[in-house]
Scaffold this motif. Structure first.
Motif, PDB file in Angstrom:
ATOM      1  N   VAL B 150       6.126  -0.013  22.448  1.00 27.07           N
ATOM      2  CA  VAL B 150       6.031   1.160  21.434  1.00 27.07           C
ATOM      3  C   VAL B 150       6.805   0.760  20.135  1.00 27.07           C
ATOM      4  CG1 VAL B 150       7.387   3.415  21.023  1.00 27.07           C
ATOM      5  CG2 VAL B 150       6.290   2.914  23.335  1.00 27.07           C
ATOM      6  N   LEU B 151       8.125   0.177  20.002  1.00 25.50           N
ATOM      7  CA  LEU B 151       8.662  -0.529  18.691  1.00 25.50           C
ATOM      8  C   LEU B 151       7.672  -1.457  18.181  1.00 25.50           C
ATOM      9  CD1 LEU B 151      12.187  -1.178  19.985  1.00 25.50           C
ATOM     10  CD2 LEU B 151      11.385   0.206  18.285  1.00 25.50           C
ATOM     11  N   SER B 152       6.745  -2.143  18.763  1.00 29.04           N
ATOM     12  CA  SER B 152       5.783  -3.065  17.969  1.00 29.04           C
ATOM     13  C   SER B 152       4.578  -2.098  17.287  1.00 29.04           C
ATOM     14  CB  SER B 152       5.246  -3.935  18.861  1.00 29.04           C
ATOM     15  OG  SER B 152       4.102  -3.504  19.719  1.00 29.04           O
ATOM     16  N   LEU B 153       4.472  -1.040  18.024  1.00 25.95           N
ATOM     17  CA  LEU B 153       3.366  -0.336  17.316  1.00 25.95           C
ATOM     18  C   LEU B 153       3.931   0.487  15.973  1.00 25.95           C
ATOM     19  CD1 LEU B 153       1.709   1.662  20.347  1.00 25.95           C
ATOM     20  CD2 LEU B 153       0.675   0.243  18.994  1.00 25.95           C
ATOM     21  N   PHE B 154       5.218   0.860  16.303  1.00 28.18           N
ATOM     22  CA  PHE B 154       6.051   1.113  14.891  1.00 28.18           C
ATOM     23  C   PHE B 154       5.798   0.278  13.845  1.00 28.18           C
ATOM     24  CE2 PHE B 154       8.116   4.527  17.830  1.00 28.18           C
ATOM     25  CZ  PHE B 154       7.791   5.714  16.887  1.00 28.18           C
ATOM     26  N   PHE B 155       6.246  -0.769  14.268  1.00 24.64           N
ATOM     27  CA  PHE B 155       6.032  -1.904  13.273  1.00 24.64           C
ATOM     28  C   PHE B 155       4.654  -2.124  12.493  1.00 24.64           C
ATOM     29  CE2 PHE B 155       5.676  -6.475  11.857  1.00 24.64           C
ATOM     30  CZ  PHE B 155       6.941  -6.547  11.077  1.00 24.64           C
ATOM     31  N   ILE B 156       3.523  -1.965  13.274  1.00 23.33           N
ATOM     32  CA  ILE B 156       2.410  -2.103  12.945  1.00 23.33           C
ATOM     33  C   ILE B 156       2.090  -0.783  11.778  1.00 23.33           C
ATOM     34  CG2 ILE B 156      -0.370  -1.768  13.373  1.00 23.33           C
ATOM     35  CD1 ILE B 156       0.433  -3.261  15.916  1.00 23.33           C
ATOM     36  N   PHE B 157       2.458   0.357  12.204  1.00 22.56           N
ATOM     37  CA  PHE B 157       2.414   1.482  11.522  1.00 22.56           C
ATOM     38  C   PHE B 157       3.080   1.296  10.196  1.00 22.56           C
ATOM     39  CE2 PHE B 157       1.721   4.129  15.549  1.00 22.56           C
ATOM     40  CZ  PHE B 157       0.331   4.243  15.171  1.00 22.56           C
ATOM     41  N   GLY B 158       4.407   0.732  10.253  1.00 18.41           N
ATOM     42  CA  GLY B 158       5.038   0.405   9.162  1.00 18.41           C
ATOM     43  C   GLY B 158       4.329  -0.623   8.300  1.00 18.41           C
ATOM     44  N   ILE B 159       3.476  -1.537   8.490  1.00 15.98           N
ATOM     45  CA  ILE B 159       2.759  -2.411   7.823  1.00 15.98           C
ATOM     46  C   ILE B 159       1.562  -1.610   7.050  1.00 15.98           C
ATOM     47  CG2 ILE B 159       1.382  -4.610   7.717  1.00 15.98           C
ATOM     48  CD1 ILE B 159       2.890  -5.271  10.225  1.00 15.98           C
ATOM     49  N   ILE B 160       1.097  -0.832   7.947  1.00 22.53           N
ATOM     50  CA  ILE B 160      -0.105  -0.245   7.319  1.00 22.53           C
ATOM     51  C   ILE B 160       0.246   0.740   6.202  1.00 22.53           C
ATOM     52  CG2 ILE B 160      -2.040   1.395   7.844  1.00 22.53           C
ATOM     53  CD1 ILE B 160      -2.164   0.133  10.632  1.00 22.53           C
ATOM     54  N   ILE B 161       1.380   1.609   6.589  1.00 20.23           N
ATOM     55  CA  ILE B 161       1.912   2.327   5.498  1.00 20.23           C
ATOM     56  C   ILE B 161       2.478   1.724   4.068  1.00 20.23           C
ATOM     57  CG2 ILE B 161       3.992   3.976   5.053  1.00 20.23           C
ATOM     58  CD1 ILE B 161       3.601   5.020   8.019  1.00 20.23           C
ATOM     59  N   ALA B 162       3.075   0.676   4.320  1.00 20.73           N
ATOM     60  CA  ALA B 162       3.439  -0.258   3.149  1.00 20.73           C
ATOM     61  C   ALA B 162       2.347  -0.739   2.338  1.00 20.73           C
ATOM     62  CB  ALA B 162       4.232  -1.300   3.635  1.00 20.73           C
ATOM     63  N   ASP B 163       1.312  -1.160   3.246  1.00 18.35           N
ATOM     64  CA  ASP B 163       0.250  -1.482   2.579  1.00 18.35           C
ATOM     65  C   ASP B 163      -0.793  -0.466   1.497  1.00 18.35           C
ATOM     66  OD1 ASP B 163      -1.863  -3.499   1.901  1.00 18.35           O
ATOM     67  OD2 ASP B 163      -3.170  -2.280   3.160  1.00 18.35           O
ATOM     68  N   SER B 164      -0.521   0.732   2.016  1.00 13.30           N
ATOM     69  CA  SER B 164      -1.147   1.940   1.211  1.00 13.30           C
ATOM     70  C   SER B 164      -0.270   2.299  -0.098  1.00 13.30           C
ATOM     71  CB  SER B 164      -1.574   3.112   2.247  1.00 13.30           C
ATOM     72  OG  SER B 164      -0.362   3.619   2.909  1.00 13.30           O
ATOM     73  N   PHE B 165       1.096   2.148   0.272  1.00 10.79           N
ATOM     74  CA  PHE B 165       1.934   2.307  -0.789  1.00 10.79           C
ATOM     75  C   PHE B 165       2.122   1.420  -2.000  1.00 10.79           C
ATOM     76  CE2 PHE B 165       3.871   5.904   1.814  1.00 10.79           C
ATOM     77  CZ  PHE B 165       3.731   6.832   0.932  1.00 10.79           C
ATOM     78  N   TYR B 166       2.029   0.149  -1.538  1.00 12.70           N
ATOM     79  CA  TYR B 166       2.205  -0.908  -2.475  1.00 12.70           C
ATOM     80  C   TYR B 166       0.932  -1.670  -2.682  1.00 12.70           C
ATOM     81  CZ  TYR B 166       7.357   0.371  -1.549  1.00 12.70           C
ATOM     82  OH  TYR B 166       8.389   0.740  -1.370  1.00 12.70           O
ATOM     83  N   ASN B 167       0.515  -1.693  -3.781  1.00 10.57           N
ATOM     84  CA  ASN B 167      -0.420  -2.652  -4.318  1.00 10.57           C
ATOM     85  C   ASN B 167      -0.210  -4.316  -4.343  1.00 10.57           C
ATOM     86  OD1 ASN B 167      -2.975  -1.274  -4.423  1.00 10.57           O
ATOM     87  ND2 ASN B 167      -2.445  -0.317  -6.533  1.00 10.57           N
ATOM     88  N   SER B 168      -0.661  -4.807  -3.327  1.00  9.45           N
ATOM     89  CA  SER B 168      -0.318  -6.288  -3.239  1.00  9.45           C
ATOM     90  C   SER B 168      -1.750  -7.043  -3.534  1.00  9.45           C
ATOM     91  CB  SER B 168       0.351  -6.566  -2.015  1.00  9.45           C
ATOM     92  OG  SER B 168      -0.471  -6.375  -0.809  1.00  9.45           O
ATOM     93  N   PRO B 169      -1.593  -7.963  -3.850  1.00  8.10           N
ATOM     94  CA  PRO B 169      -2.886  -9.087  -4.262  1.00  8.10           C
ATOM     95  C   PRO B 169      -3.703  -9.058  -2.907  1.00  8.10           C
ATOM     96  CG  PRO B 169      -0.892 -10.275  -5.027  1.00  8.10           C
ATOM     97  CD  PRO B 169      -0.418  -9.034  -4.509  1.00  8.10           C
ATOM     98  N   THR B 170      -4.886  -8.888  -3.240  1.00  6.25           N
ATOM     99  CA  THR B 170      -5.817  -8.677  -1.965  1.00  6.25           C
ATOM    100  C   THR B 170      -6.915  -9.957  -2.225  1.00  6.25           C
ATOM    101  OG1 THR B 170      -5.742  -6.464  -2.020  1.00  6.25           O
ATOM    102  CG2 THR B 170      -7.721  -7.454  -1.098  1.00  6.25           C
ATOM    103  N   ILE B 171      -7.148 -10.643  -0.988  1.00  2.00           N
ATOM    104  CA  ILE B 171      -8.034 -11.842  -0.797  1.00  2.00           C
ATOM    105  C   ILE B 171      -9.518 -11.104  -0.308  1.00  2.00           C
ATOM    106  CG2 ILE B 171      -8.451 -13.829   0.014  1.00  2.00           C
ATOM    107  CD1 ILE B 171      -5.572 -14.106   0.767  1.00  2.00           C
ATOM    108  N   ASN B 172     -10.636 -11.175  -1.266  1.00  2.00           N
ATOM    109  CA  ASN B 172     -11.913 -10.715  -0.845  1.00  2.00           C
ATOM    110  C   ASN B 172     -12.844 -12.045  -0.431  1.00  2.00           C
ATOM    111  OD1 ASN B 172     -12.050  -7.903  -1.320  1.00  2.00           O
ATOM    112  ND2 ASN B 172     -11.559  -8.180  -3.481  1.00  2.00           N
ATOM    113  N   PHE B 173     -13.245 -11.949   0.913  1.00  2.00           N
ATOM    114  CA  PHE B 173     -13.866 -13.097   1.416  1.00  2.00           C
ATOM    115  C   PHE B 173     -15.357 -13.072   0.954  1.00  2.00           C
ATOM    116  CE2 PHE B 173     -10.782 -14.802   4.483  1.00  2.00           C
ATOM    117  CZ  PHE B 173      -9.742 -13.868   4.378  1.00  2.00           C
ATOM    118  N   GLY B 174     -15.607 -11.804   0.426  1.00  2.00           N
ATOM    119  CA  GLY B 174     -17.315 -11.932   0.036  1.00  2.00           C
ATOM    120  C   GLY B 174     -18.170 -12.217   1.371  1.00  2.00           C
ATOM    121  N   ILE B 175     -19.386 -12.127   1.168  1.00  2.00           N
ATOM    122  CA  ILE B 175     -20.216 -12.106   2.301  1.00  2.00           C
ATOM    123  C   ILE B 175     -20.290 -13.484   2.970  1.00  2.00           C
ATOM    124  CG2 ILE B 175     -22.844 -12.024   3.043  1.00  2.00           C
ATOM    125  CD1 ILE B 175     -23.197  -9.883   0.893  1.00  2.00           C
ATOM    126  N   ILE B 176     -20.346 -14.576   2.282  1.00  2.00           N
ATOM    127  CA  ILE B 176     -20.237 -15.792   2.795  1.00  2.00           C
ATOM    128  C   ILE B 176     -18.862 -16.311   3.449  1.00  2.00           C
ATOM    129  CG2 ILE B 176     -20.691 -18.368   2.450  1.00  2.00           C
ATOM    130  CD1 ILE B 176     -22.736 -17.602   0.074  1.00  2.00           C
TER     131      ILE B 176
END
Lengths: 109, 253
Positions: B150-176
């Protein structure tokens, strides 16, 4: 000093002595120790000691089938182990003399 | 291996010792050696009506520690396990995301996932060590492991929420790049399955992603697709666990 602290080292020497007598396995060693009067020592205490002695190259082991029950691990002394036993005997003799001297001259005086 | 019956209490001690040593990072071969030697001792002792306390003393915890101290920590295997766990954790999101399109991950998600894998592994192993050395009952075991999950699930939610609040550099892999990454992960899973001789990883991946993929070709509404997909996933995983437990039981009889 607690009983366990006092036993450390002494048990090592006794085990080396028992193994020197003949190749033997854990349960038998524990039985022999208990017959010699070491009944306050829980039987399993020998295993961490055996593991250490094997790591230090004092004993080698080989697994053999048993007629009744699981395979047994038989230990025998190496040359280094024989030497360690000799050293123990010298140290023990010295210690015994020293302790006896204290008892006879200081305590029973 | 031949199986010799020990009393329930002694068997639990042996099982707990095994878990304790494994989660303390000891070498597998050495663990087998010492547990088999102790099994042989206890077997003979029980025939002679001795109790387990006469063998391991009053404190199983202290006895386990005294054994553990005489064993080297197997750092070599751990160097291998940790990257495996991290790649394994990533493979779940990679395949799911590939089904949706090309891959793109923010730095927060990538570092978060790595951190999550390390923390999760560390806490599961700490939990196992605690459970084993204190010889806790099944119910307490489930409670402790449950709280770790359960605690680890909270951690995952934490990451997802942090990701939606803060814009961090994103790596786009493209099709290839996406196809290439997919192939790398696919070959990792095949290699892992062959090496570990278990199909658990591809099976769980299929259980999670296949229903989703297949349902897209049906005319069900989105809500029912989601409900069916989750149900199928759980039934699939439960079925697999049931099969594993039955197989274990049969092989120990």
């Amino acid at each position: 000093m607690s009983h366990t602290q006092m036993m450390k080292g002494i048990l090592d020497g006794c085990l080396l002595g028992i193994i020197k007598g003949k190749e033997t396995y854990g349960y038998e060693m524990a039985e022999r120790l208990s017959n010699y009067g070491f009944s306050a020592v829980s039987e399993g205490t020998i295993y961490p000691i055996l593991m250490r002695m094997q790591r230090e190259g004092l004993v080698t082991s080989v697994r053999k089938e048993s007629t009744a029950g699981p395979k047994r691990k038989y230990y025998s002394l190496t040359i280094k182990g024989e030497q360690a036993l000799e050293d123990f005997l010298i140290r023990w003799k010295q210690l015994e003399e020293n302790v006896n001297a204290v008892i006879t001259q200081e305590i029973k005086k | 291996m031949d199986h010799f019956t020990l009393s329930e209490k002694s068997q639990k001690f042996i099982d707990d010792l095994r878990i304790y040593l494994f989660s303390s990072g000891k070498n597998d071969k050495e663990i087998n050696e010492i547990t088999e030697e102790l099994e042989a001792h206890i077997y003979e002792a029980e025939i002679n009506n001795k109790s387990i306390e006469q063998i391991i003393g009053a404190s199983p915890k202290q006895y386990m520690q005294s054994i553990s101290q005489e064993m080297k920590t197997d750092i070599h295997s751990w160097m291998l396990y940790i990257p495996l766990i991290i790649i394994g954790a990533f493979s779940f999101s990679v395949f799911g995301d590939l089904l949706q399109g090309t891959l793109s991950y923010s730095i927060i998600i990538i570092t978060g996932t790595i951190l999550y894998s390390l923390l999760f592994t560390a806490s599961v192993f700490t939990a196992f060590r605690y459970i084993a050395k204190n010889q806790l009952s099944r119910i307490k075991e489930l409670l402790i492991l449950g709280s770790v999950v359960v605690l680890s699930l909270f951690f995952i939610f934490g990451i997802i929420i942090a990701d939606s609040f803060y814009n961090s550099p994103t790596i786009n892999f493209g099709i290839i790049g996406s196809i290439f990454t997919g192939l790398i992960f696919f070959s990792f899973i095949i290699t892992f399955s062959i090496w570990s001789k278990t199909v658990v990883l591809p099976l769980f991946l299929a259980a999670i992603h296949l229903p989703d993929l297949l349902l897209r070709y049906t005319s069900f509404q989105e809500e029912s697709q989601l409900a069916i997909s989750i149900t199928v996933t759980y039934i699939f995983i439960a079925g697999y666990l049931f099969y594993v437990v039955r197989k274990e039981k049969r092989s120990s009889e």
